[in-house]
Every structure is written in C-alpha cells, then in structure tokens.
Design a protein around this motif. Structure first.
Motif, PDB file in Angstrom:
ATOM      1  N   GLY A 267       9.590  35.950  53.756  1.00  0.00           N
ATOM      2  CA  GLY A 267       8.879  34.945  52.986  1.00  0.00           C
ATOM      3  C   GLY A 267       9.746  33.740  52.667  1.00  0.00           C
ATOM      4  N   PRO A 268       9.354  32.949  51.675  1.00  0.00           N
ATOM      5  CA  PRO A 268      10.089  31.727  51.338  1.00  0.00           C
ATOM      6  C   PRO A 268      11.553  32.001  51.009  1.00  0.00           C
ATOM      7  CG  PRO A 268       7.992  31.794  50.187  1.00  0.00           C
ATOM      8  CD  PRO A 268       8.170  33.136  50.814  1.00  0.00           C
ATOM      9  N   ASN A 269      12.423  31.135  51.496  1.00  0.00           N
ATOM     10  CA  ASN A 269      13.861  31.178  51.197  1.00  0.00           C
ATOM     11  C   ASN A 269      14.512  32.514  51.513  1.00  0.00           C
ATOM     12  OD1 ASN A 269      12.850  29.091  48.634  1.00  0.00           O
ATOM     13  ND2 ASN A 269      14.405  28.426  50.096  1.00  0.00           N
ATOM     14  N   THR A 270      14.146  33.084  52.664  1.00  0.00           N
ATOM     15  CA  THR A 270      14.805  34.310  53.121  1.00  0.00           C
ATOM     16  C   THR A 270      15.361  34.172  54.540  1.00  0.00           C
ATOM     17  OG1 THR A 270      12.733  35.296  53.935  1.00  0.00           O
ATOM     18  CG2 THR A 270      13.358  35.755  51.656  1.00  0.00           C
ATOM     19  N   ASN A 271      15.205  33.001  55.148  1.00  0.00           N
ATOM     20  CA  ASN A 271      15.752  32.786  56.483  1.00  0.00           C
ATOM     21  C   ASN A 271      17.266  32.596  56.410  1.00  0.00           C
ATOM     22  OD1 ASN A 271      15.288  32.177  59.411  1.00  0.00           O
ATOM     23  ND2 ASN A 271      16.282  30.264  58.799  1.00  0.00           N
ATOM     24  N   LEU A 272      17.952  32.896  57.516  1.00  0.00           N
ATOM     25  CA  LEU A 272      19.407  32.751  57.576  1.00  0.00           C
ATOM     26  C   LEU A 272      19.816  31.809  58.696  1.00  0.00           C
ATOM     27  CD1 LEU A 272      20.637  36.448  57.180  1.00  0.00           C
ATOM     28  CD2 LEU A 272      20.577  34.688  55.427  1.00  0.00           C
ATOM     29  N   GLY A 273      20.975  31.204  58.534  1.00  0.00           N
ATOM     30  CA  GLY A 273      21.542  30.392  59.600  1.00  0.00           C
ATOM     31  C   GLY A 273      22.815  30.988  60.166  1.00  0.00           C
ATOM     32  N   HIS A 274      23.264  32.134  59.621  1.00  0.00           N
ATOM     33  CA  HIS A 274      24.575  32.649  60.016  1.00  0.00           C
ATOM     34  C   HIS A 274      24.594  34.136  60.323  1.00  0.00           C
ATOM     35  CE1 HIS A 274      24.371  33.989  55.861  1.00  0.00           C
ATOM     36  NE2 HIS A 274      25.429  34.742  56.069  1.00  0.00           N
ATOM     37  N   ASN A 275      23.498  34.849  60.078  1.00  0.00           N
ATOM     38  CA  ASN A 275      23.500  36.299  60.231  1.00  0.00           C
ATOM     39  C   ASN A 275      22.136  36.755  60.724  1.00  0.00           C
ATOM     40  OD1 ASN A 275      24.303  39.056  60.046  1.00  0.00           O
ATOM     41  ND2 ASN A 275      25.601  38.579  58.282  1.00  0.00           N
TER      42      ASN A 275
ATOM     43  N   SER B 121      24.353  23.449  49.742  1.00  0.00           N
ATOM     44  CA  SER B 121      24.430  23.954  51.107  1.00  0.00           C
ATOM     45  C   SER B 121      24.388  22.807  52.109  1.00  0.00           C
ATOM     46  CB  SER B 121      23.275  24.917  51.387  1.00  0.00           C
ATOM     47  OG  SER B 121      22.065  24.200  51.509  1.00  0.00           O
ATOM     48  N   ILE B 122      24.747  23.112  53.324  1.00  0.00           N
ATOM     49  CA  ILE B 122      24.746  22.107  54.373  1.00  0.00           C
ATOM     50  C   ILE B 122      23.323  21.744  54.780  1.00  0.00           C
ATOM     51  CG2 ILE B 122      24.748  23.542  56.460  1.00  0.00           C
ATOM     52  CD1 ILE B 122      27.111  20.588  55.578  1.00  0.00           C
ATOM     53  N   TRP B 123      22.351  22.632  54.490  1.00  0.00           N
ATOM     54  CA  TRP B 123      20.961  22.373  54.877  1.00  0.00           C
ATOM     55  C   TRP B 123      20.350  21.233  54.074  1.00  0.00           C
ATOM     56  CZ3 TRP B 123      21.804  27.860  53.637  1.00  0.00           C
ATOM     57  CH2 TRP B 123      22.291  28.567  54.738  1.00  0.00           C
ATOM     58  N   ALA B 124      20.960  20.928  52.927  1.00  0.00           N
ATOM     59  CA  ALA B 124      20.485  19.801  52.123  1.00  0.00           C
ATOM     60  C   ALA B 124      21.042  18.481  52.627  1.00  0.00           C
ATOM     61  CB  ALA B 124      20.875  20.004  50.655  1.00  0.00           C
ATOM     62  N   GLY B 125      21.811  18.522  53.698  1.00  0.00           N
ATOM     63  CA  GLY B 125      22.458  17.330  54.233  1.00  0.00           C
ATOM     64  C   GLY B 125      21.476  16.335  54.822  1.00  0.00           C
ATOM     65  N   ASP B 126      22.026  15.253  55.322  1.00  0.00           N
ATOM     66  CA  ASP B 126      21.229  14.127  55.805  1.00  0.00           C
ATOM     67  C   ASP B 126      20.843  14.323  57.268  1.00  0.00           C
ATOM     68  OD1 ASP B 126      19.911  11.747  55.921  1.00  0.00           O
ATOM     69  OD2 ASP B 126      21.710  10.532  56.218  1.00  0.00           O
ATOM     70  N   CYS B 127      19.964  15.276  57.517  1.00  0.00           N
ATOM     71  CA  CYS B 127      19.423  15.461  58.861  1.00  0.00           C
ATOM     72  C   CYS B 127      18.036  16.071  58.744  1.00  0.00           C
ATOM     73  CB  CYS B 127      20.328  16.360  59.715  1.00  0.00           C
ATOM     74  SG  CYS B 127      20.186  18.123  59.347  1.00  0.00           S
ATOM     75  N   ALA B 128      17.218  15.849  59.754  1.00  0.00           N
ATOM     76  CA  ALA B 128      15.879  16.435  59.785  1.00  0.00           C
ATOM     77  C   ALA B 128      15.958  17.755  60.538  1.00  0.00           C
ATOM     78  CB  ALA B 128      14.903  15.488  60.468  1.00  0.00           C
ATOM     79  N   SER B 129      15.340  18.795  59.987  1.00  0.00           N
ATOM     80  CA  SER B 129      15.341  20.097  60.649  1.00  0.00           C
ATOM     81  C   SER B 129      14.119  20.877  60.198  1.00  0.00           C
ATOM     82  CB  SER B 129      16.611  20.881  60.297  1.00  0.00           C
ATOM     83  OG  SER B 129      16.551  21.371  58.969  1.00  0.00           O
ATOM     84  N   TRP B 130      13.853  21.986  60.893  1.00  0.00           N
ATOM     85  CA  TRP B 130      12.710  22.803  60.499  1.00  0.00           C
ATOM     86  C   TRP B 130      12.987  23.553  59.195  1.00  0.00           C
ATOM     87  CZ3 TRP B 130      12.872  28.127  59.966  1.00  0.00           C
ATOM     88  CH2 TRP B 130      13.883  28.829  60.622  1.00  0.00           C
ATOM     89  N   TYR B 131      14.243  23.542  58.744  1.00  0.00           N
ATOM     90  CA  TYR B 131      14.568  24.134  57.454  1.00  0.00           C
ATOM     91  C   TYR B 131      14.018  23.306  56.292  1.00  0.00           C
ATOM     92  CZ  TYR B 131      18.321  26.477  60.156  1.00  0.00           C
ATOM     93  OH  TYR B 131      19.049  27.200  61.065  1.00  0.00           O
ATOM     94  N   LYS B 132      13.661  22.064  56.568  1.00  0.00           N
ATOM     95  CA  LYS B 132      13.387  21.105  55.502  1.00  0.00           C
ATOM     96  C   LYS B 132      12.001  20.477  55.677  1.00  0.00           C
ATOM     97  CE  LYS B 132      16.888  18.439  54.708  1.00  0.00           C
ATOM     98  NZ  LYS B 132      17.878  17.343  54.852  1.00  0.00           N
ATOM     99  N   THR B 133      11.296  20.266  54.563  1.00  0.00           N
ATOM    100  CA  THR B 133      10.012  19.574  54.619  1.00  0.00           C
ATOM    101  C   THR B 133      10.249  18.067  54.748  1.00  0.00           C
ATOM    102  OG1 THR B 133       9.897  19.372  52.215  1.00  0.00           O
ATOM    103  CG2 THR B 133       8.920  21.348  53.198  1.00  0.00           C
ATOM    104  N   ALA B 134       9.168  17.331  54.980  1.00  0.00           N
ATOM    105  CA  ALA B 134       9.280  15.882  55.160  1.00  0.00           C
ATOM    106  C   ALA B 134       9.825  15.198  53.917  1.00  0.00           C
ATOM    107  CB  ALA B 134       7.921  15.298  55.524  1.00  0.00           C
ATOM    108  N   ASP B 135       9.569  15.786  52.739  1.00  0.00           N
ATOM    109  CA  ASP B 135      10.075  15.178  51.501  1.00  0.00           C
ATOM    110  C   ASP B 135      11.407  15.764  51.049  1.00  0.00           C
ATOM    111  OD1 ASP B 135       9.177  17.647  50.763  1.00  0.00           O
ATOM    112  OD2 ASP B 135       7.813  16.961  49.194  1.00  0.00           O
ATOM    113  N   GLY B 136      12.072  16.511  51.954  1.00  0.00           N
ATOM    114  CA  GLY B 136      13.428  16.971  51.673  1.00  0.00           C
ATOM    115  C   GLY B 136      13.552  18.306  50.982  1.00  0.00           C
ATOM    116  N   LYS B 137      12.452  19.020  50.774  1.00  0.00           N
ATOM    117  CA  LYS B 137      12.526  20.317  50.112  1.00  0.00           C
ATOM    118  C   LYS B 137      12.930  21.407  51.103  1.00  0.00           C
ATOM    119  CE  LYS B 137       9.127  18.952  46.658  1.00  0.00           C
ATOM    120  NZ  LYS B 137       7.759  19.133  46.111  1.00  0.00           N
TER     121      LYS B 137
END
Length: 487
Positions: free
Chosen positions: A384-392, A441-457
């Motif tokens: 569910g929400p906020n359970t995805n990983l980028g390292h494991n 976290s690095i996911w809050a950085g200045d790039c567009a990704s599927w980790y992030k909504t259009a408004d930056g959440k």
C-alpha cells in the motif's frame, strides 16, 4: 473464532501476485479454511504474468526476491528473468495448494462494508462475494500509463505499451520508436535494436545506469543450495543485509554525492564526451530509480540507434513530431511506466458511514503502516501507500505486512471482537512521521519520477530501511485500534 476445525472467518484477497499468494498461503497455514482469491487474469503472477516484454526481469537478486518460507528453488542466475519468476509463483501456488482458492478472470469493481453484519461485500464481473475481512493485494505497478498523444488516431503504424508487449509484430527491418527510458526500456532495448532496422529512443531525462553481475549459478552452487539444509535461507539473509545498509546512500548528503561521482565515472567510460550532457543525469542518484544494465549504454552508442531528448508533441500518419523535427517510424513502444500514484484504482471502496476511499485519498494515498485506513474496518492493504523500496526487496516488505495482518486478525479474535479499525489520530501521526522523514530522502529531490505526484507529494516509498519497517510491523498495539462486535 478459532476451534478444532480451524478458523471459520472468511477472507477475500484481491490479486494473485506476490502479495496475494503470500497472504493466501499464510492464512491457509494458520488454519483459515474460507479464503477466496479474486484474480482478474487467467493465471497467477500479477505483474510478472502481464509484463513479458523481451528480457523482462528483476533488479533484485533471485533468492531475495522470493518468499522466506519458499527459498529452496532452483534459480538459474543471480537476477531472474520474467519466465523464471512466473514459474516460481506458479510453483508456490501449486506447492501450497492455493490454486483451488483462486477465482480467475474475476475483476473486482467495488467493495462495501456492512456495519450491521461486520462484513465486506465485493462486487465483481462474476457476481458478489462476502467475507468478514478484505485484503487488497493489487500492488502499485499494475496499471500501465498509456500517454494520450495528439494525433494517435491518425498514426498508421502500431502502438503498444511495454507492459502489454505486442509479440505478433515483426521487428525485423522496421523503424521503431521507444518513448521512455526507465527500467523496462533498459531491459528490452538491446534485443529490440538487434532486430529493428533503426531504433529511436525518446527520453525526457537521462537515467543513472549501474553495471551489475548476473552470472548463472554454477552446478556446485545449485547443488549446495538444493541439498544443504538452511543454506538458501542463510544466503537470502546475507543478501538482504548487503542491500539494506544501502539506504544510507538514499539520503541527501555526502554519501549520495560520492555515489553519484562513482556512477558518473563509470558512465563516462562508455559515453563520448560530446554526449555526456545528454546521457548523464544532473540529478542525484536514487531520485529516480537507479537502473542496472551491462549493455544499454553500449546499445545507444550504435549507429542504428538514435537518442532524442526533445518532447514528443504529437503523432501524424507516419511517425512522431517534436518541434520542427519529424521521425518516420513503423511502430511505437510506450515504455511510460505505470499509474503508480493511483493506488487501488479503479476499484471503489466504501467503508463506515458511506465513507469513500477516493474521498479520503483525494489529497494523497496514505494508510497506517501502509496497511490500514481509518473508516475502513477489516480492510487491509498489501504493498500500500509508502511501502515501496528503492534499495531492497519488496517481497520482504510484503511478508512484513502479511505477518502484521495475521496478527491483527489474531488480536481481534483474542479480544473476542468481529471488527478492527485503526484510530484516526494513530494513522495521522504515522503519516506525518513518514512524510517528514521522506523530506530528507533523495526521492524528495528535484527530479520527476513515478515515486512522486505532479505536485511533489510522495505516496509510494518507505523512507527508511527494510529492517526498520519490519520492526514497526512486528506486532499491532491494542491502543492503536478500535475493536468491537456486531449484533
């Protein structure tokens, strides 16, 4: 309640991928005899059934990308490809006797909680189902994002999404465009380029590429992992530990910058200097998923492969238009990812007092530990929400969630109640902590990704280590939930 013949409570599970199978297996092992799995496809596997593009595979080591209770499996190489992962899931379904619980080609449309009975009624294309507990195991990467380009109705060639690969199209001698350069493209592009006359890759931003070793297991290693008791589990935990400490590189700071410098040095060795700006990212590594490949960069250096960084504006009858340039192509592959921020869509869930999950999540999907939502008793979410990983491994996270759900069911049974629901303030505090931690976290950085909504959440990723999540989901606390009985 539990008795000599097992647990009589009914459980419905939506989805038969890793999450759904894990939940069903654990329920069966715990004595739940009334378990129903609703699966829209005609087989188990989830995303690994549908994503069968050339060279599809996992970027997590095979023994780590498997269940802790089913480690003894003859994986052929360190990082398994799609056919082998799908075969593993099919094997688990057979080995643990879950197929008899699955209703295939059954698409869930809605779920509604009945306060008078304490049960969920689930509406599908094959009728309705009812159970005391409902578990959503649909995941985050199950609905392809198909961009709607202007002029697509005029285009005379073939268009398909990488997650729904057109295996009937003959690539030989054709001009093929690939839109997007994420994890799927990294895997299928080399083999596509080997067949096509010319391949044009349209990328908005470059990706960080890291080489990796995907050696086949030797006969000796296969024999040892098969016959030495406990060795697969030890190997799995050793691999887990090696991956989990890497979370420190996903924080904004010195370690992440050094990681970026190392990746940049590696990529520069394979890319001519005049293409560094186009092909080497300017954002921090990890902001978008780091991609593992030993042949992608070599492929896009070929004379029969072009990389275009201009935005796709529209299609016409013969190809793609970007600004003043026109690219004639015979086929277009949209490797444009998934609608990962729209968790559980398009299923409609209605909880207590007519509360709709879409309304609760109108700002951003959120849940306590990513598992429970206030206002929706007896509903549990996996992946569910906020359970995805980028390292494991996400499989470790899924097992943590499944174990937590099992303990919630035991808690309700032990207290003698029919319904269990997380408190609103408990969920709110948890979500505030998660979002605050994600800011560093690095996911809050200045790039567009599927980790992030259009408004930056950031509704997808867990902020910390996998072991940290496991510690938070070891045991539900009584004061975090409201329990009651119907009637």
């Amino acid at each position: 309640m539990l008795n000599a013949s097992g647990d009589k409570r009914r459980v419905i599970i939506i989805g038969a991928g890793f999450s759904g199978l894990c939940m069903a297996i654990r329920l069966r092992q715990a004595g739940f005899h009334s378990v129903v799995v609703l699966e829209s496809a005609d087989d188990v596997g989830g995303t690994w059934l549908k994503n069968n593009y050339p060279n599809a595979g996992c970027d997590v080591p095979s023994y780590l990308y498997s269940f802790s209770f089913a480690t003894r499996y003859p994986w052929s190489q360190r990082y398994a490809r799609q056919p082998e992962i799908l075969a593993y899931l099919r094997d688990c379904a057979e080995r643990f006797g879950i197929r008899e619980n699955i209703h295939f080609q059954t698409s869930v449309q809605a779920g509604a909680f009945n306060e008078a009975t304490g049960c969920w009624t689930v509406t599908t294309n094959n009728g309705t189902f009812e159970a005391e507990f409902l578990v959503s195991a649909v995941g985050q990467l199950n609905r392809p994002h198909q961009p709607s380009f202007e002029g697509v109705d005029k285009y005379e060639g073939k268009v398909w999404h990488s997650a729904r690969w057109n295996h009937d199209f003959e690539l030989e001698g054709k001009r093929v465009a690939v839109i997007g350069n994420g994890a799927s493209t990294i895997q299928f592009l080399p083999s596509l380029a080997d067949k096509a006359e010319h391949t044009t890759l349209f990328q908005r931003t470059p990706s960080w590429i890291q080489p990796f070793r995907n050696d086949p297991y030797s006969s000796f290693a296969k024999a040892a992992l098969r016959f030495i008791p406990g060795l697969p589990s030890v190997y799995r935990w050793w691999t887990f530990a090696r991956h989990d400490w890497r979370i420190i590189a996903f924080r904004q700071g010195t370690i992440n910058r050094e990681y970026g410098r190392r990746l940049k040095r590696q990529m520069r060795k394979l890319i001519p200097e005049d293409q560094w700006e186009q092909l080497i990212p300017g954002y921090s590594p990890g902001c978008k998923r780091i991609l593992l490949s030993n042949d992608f960069l070599q492929t896009i250096m070929r004379p029969d492969v072009s990389v275009v960084s201009d935005r796709v504006e529209r299609l016409d009858a013969t190809g793609i238009v970007t600004g003043e340039n026109h690219y004639p192509v015979d086929a277009i592959v949209c490797a444009t990812g998934f609608r990962a921020n729209e968790l559980l869509s398009p299923i409609e869930f209605e909880g207590r007092d007519g509360l709709r999950l879409d309304d609760v999540w109108s700002g951003r999907p959120h849940a306590f530990r990513g598992i429970a939502v206030h206002g929706f008793p007896n509903l549990f979410l996996l992946y569910g929400p906020n359970t995805n990983l980028g390292h494991n491994s996400i499989v470790f996270m899924i097992e943590s969630q499944v174990n937590y759900v099992m303990r919630c069911l035991k808690l309700a049974s032990r207290q003698g109640h029919d319904c269990i629901e997380v408190h609103e303030d408990t969920m709110k505090r948890d979500d505030e902590e998660v979002q605050e931690r994600l800011e560093a976290s690095i996911w809050a950085g200045d790039c567009a990704s599927w980790y992030k909504t259009a408004d930056g959440k950031l509704p997808n990723n867990w902020w910390g280590s996998a072991i940290g999540y496991w510690l938070r989901t070891r045991k539900p606390k009584l004061n975090e939930f409201r329990l009651w009985s119907v009637g």
